[in-house]
Write an enzyme that holds these catalytic residues in place. Structure first.
Site, PDB file in Angstrom:
ATOM      1  N   ASP A 163      -1.403  -7.332   3.526  1.00  0.00           N
ATOM      2  CA  ASP A 163      -1.833  -7.743   2.181  1.00  0.00           C
ATOM      3  C   ASP A 163      -3.228  -7.197   1.939  1.00  0.00           C
ATOM      4  OD1 ASP A 163      -2.489  -9.439  -0.203  1.00  0.00           O
ATOM      5  OD2 ASP A 163      -0.658 -10.472   0.403  1.00  0.00           O
TER       6      ASP A 163
ATOM      7  N   THR B  26      -4.429 -10.484  -5.034  1.00  0.00           N
ATOM      8  CA  THR B  26      -3.904 -11.728  -5.610  1.00  0.00           C
ATOM      9  C   THR B  26      -3.379 -12.672  -4.524  1.00  0.00           C
ATOM     10  OG1 THR B  26      -1.749 -10.709  -5.954  1.00  0.00           O
ATOM     11  CG2 THR B  26      -3.273 -10.643  -7.813  1.00  0.00           C
TER      12      THR B  26
ATOM     13  N   ASP C 136      -4.144  -2.067   1.826  1.00  0.00           N
ATOM     14  CA  ASP C 136      -3.533  -1.801   0.520  1.00  0.00           C
ATOM     15  C   ASP C 136      -2.446  -0.747   0.715  1.00  0.00           C
ATOM     16  OD1 ASP C 136      -2.860  -0.933  -2.007  1.00  0.00           O
ATOM     17  OD2 ASP C 136      -4.926  -0.964  -2.765  1.00  0.00           O
TER      18      ASP C 136
ATOM     19  N   LYS D 163      11.810   5.463   6.733  1.00  0.00           N
ATOM     20  CA  LYS D 163      12.539   6.659   7.186  1.00  0.00           C
ATOM     21  C   LYS D 163      12.087   7.032   8.604  1.00  0.00           C
ATOM     22  CE  LYS D 163      12.792  11.469   5.704  1.00  0.00           C
ATOM     23  NZ  LYS D 163      11.483  12.108   5.785  1.00  0.00           N
TER      24      LYS D 163
ATOM     25  N   TYR E 193       4.062  -3.125 -15.289  1.00  0.00           N
ATOM     26  CA  TYR E 193       4.864  -3.828 -14.281  1.00  0.00           C
ATOM     27  C   TYR E 193       6.323  -3.380 -14.367  1.00  0.00           C
ATOM     28  CZ  TYR E 193       6.624  -7.848 -11.581  1.00  0.00           C
ATOM     29  OH  TYR E 193       7.212  -8.659 -10.643  1.00  0.00           O
TER      30      TYR E 193
ATOM     31  N   TYR F 105      15.767   7.637  -1.900  1.00  0.00           N
ATOM     32  CA  TYR F 105      15.622   7.661  -0.434  1.00  0.00           C
ATOM     33  C   TYR F 105      16.929   7.260   0.245  1.00  0.00           C
ATOM     34  CZ  TYR F 105      10.824   8.975   0.523  1.00  0.00           C
ATOM     35  OH  TYR F 105       9.668   9.695   0.676  1.00  0.00           O
TER      36      TYR F 105
END
Ligand code: UDP
Length: 327
Positions: free
Chosen positions: A32, A36, A57, A106, A146, A160
């Site tokens: 994290d 937030t 991040d 992957k 968002y 993917y």
């Protein structure tokens, strides 16, 4: 022992997932950046030998040593107020973050589950929303950062899966509530309960006729767990179909909290969806899942949690770590 990476681990949903995977006997790597997320949500796990926290991040290159069996990508601002304050980070974590994590999946031959959202349906013209509805999204509105990040996230995840044969799972999460939501994140449930606890009037946006369908967090976590272990790689809605208008919801909170405050009406935010209810036929059929906790039960547990918070929490206006990210 399965090794699981959970991103957004200090957030509302991420922290409940950490609890669940620890309970299932997994080794959990919790990541994290704490924009937030809050350490309070996972501090009870610090010191557990099967739990490791990494402050990072995921929009930047992600390194994890050793094997990985599962990656659950739950890092993202997820309330309208949050992504209005940090729009670029919201876009980056859904796009660059997802790309980095798919690359990791992957490389490690891990199975990856991404947290998508009912927001991919935008302001839906089909009701209730099944997975094969493509949505009605405004790409350039305030919610676009968002909604479109999450839509891109689904697209790159399928790419993917198809091109690199990565095992992927996509959950579309509808409004979910429970302990550890941030009191000041702007979402309707903490907003109403916080207002009741502070002795303020409850702010209904618009005329309150818009609908939402609220799912208790334990039900959601069970759905996520079942989807991860399934072999189904297309999106699955997880939510509670019990739909209610926001006005009715305000009345329920007034009753629950026994507040003497009243409802006041404020402007409806731009592009606020008028109705939302999941069609969960797929979850029922493929996962043998449906929600078990009624709104009355879930709201009581959630209210007890908010009541237990300190005065300081109750009156906190903003999340501290926002400041360093807002330019
Ligand atoms: N809402 C409201 N009062 C508030 C906060 C939200 O009436 O103080 C409304 C909001 O306009 C929306 C609904 O409640 O129609 C749910 O909002 P939330 O931010 O929880 O999530 P959304 O489902 O819109 O992403």
């Amino acid at each position: 022992m399965k090794r699981v990476l959970i991103t957004g681990a200090a957030g509302f949903l991420g922290s409940h997932l950490c609890d669940r995977f620890i309970k299932e006997g997994c080794y959990v790597i919790a990541m994290d950046n704490l924009i937030t997320g809050r350490m309070e949500n996972i501090e009870h796990l610090i010191g557990n030998e099967n739990f490791h926290f990494v402050h990072h991040d995921v929009s930047n290159f992600v390194h994890v040593g050793g094997d990985l069996d599962y990656i659950l990508h739950f890092a993202s601002p997820a309330s309208p107020i949050d992504y209005l304050k940090i729009p670029i980070q919201t876009l980056k974590v859904g796009s660059l973050g997802t790309h980095n994590l798919l690359g990791l999946a992957k490389a490690k031959e891990a199975r990856m589950l991404i947290a998508s959202t009912s927001e991919v349906y935008g302001d839906p013209t089909v009701h209730p929303q099944p997975e094969d509805y493509w949505g009605n999204v405004n790409p350039i509105g305030p919610r676009g950062v968002y909604d479109e990040a999450k839509r891109f996230q689904e697209a790159i995840t399928m790419a993917y899966h198809r091109y690199h044969n990565v095992e992927t799972r996509i959950i579309r999460i509808f409004n979910t509530y429970g302990p550890r939501m941030r009191l000041n994140d702007g979402r309707v449930l903490p907003a109403f309960i916080g207002q009741a606890l502070r002795g303020e009037d409850l702010t209904v946006f618009g005329d309150g006729s818009q609908t939402r369908s609220f799912c208790y967090v334990d039900d959601l976590v069970e759905g996520i767990y079942k989807l991860l272990l399934s072999d189904y790689s297309y999106p699955v809605n997880i939510g509670n179909p019990d739909e209610i208008t926001i006005s009715q919801f305000a009345e329920e909170i007034i009753k629950l909290t026994a507040t003497t405050q009243k409802v006041i009406y404020k402007d409806l935010p731009v592009d606020d969806p008028t109705q939302r209810q999941p069609n969960i036929d797929k979850a029922r059929e493929i996962l043998n899942w449906e929600p078990k906790v009624t709104r009355a039960e879930g709201l009581k547990i959630t209210y007890d949690y908010f009541k237990s918070l300190s005065e300081e929490e109750l009156y906190k206006k903003d999340h501290n770590s926002f400041k360093q990210y807002i330019k």
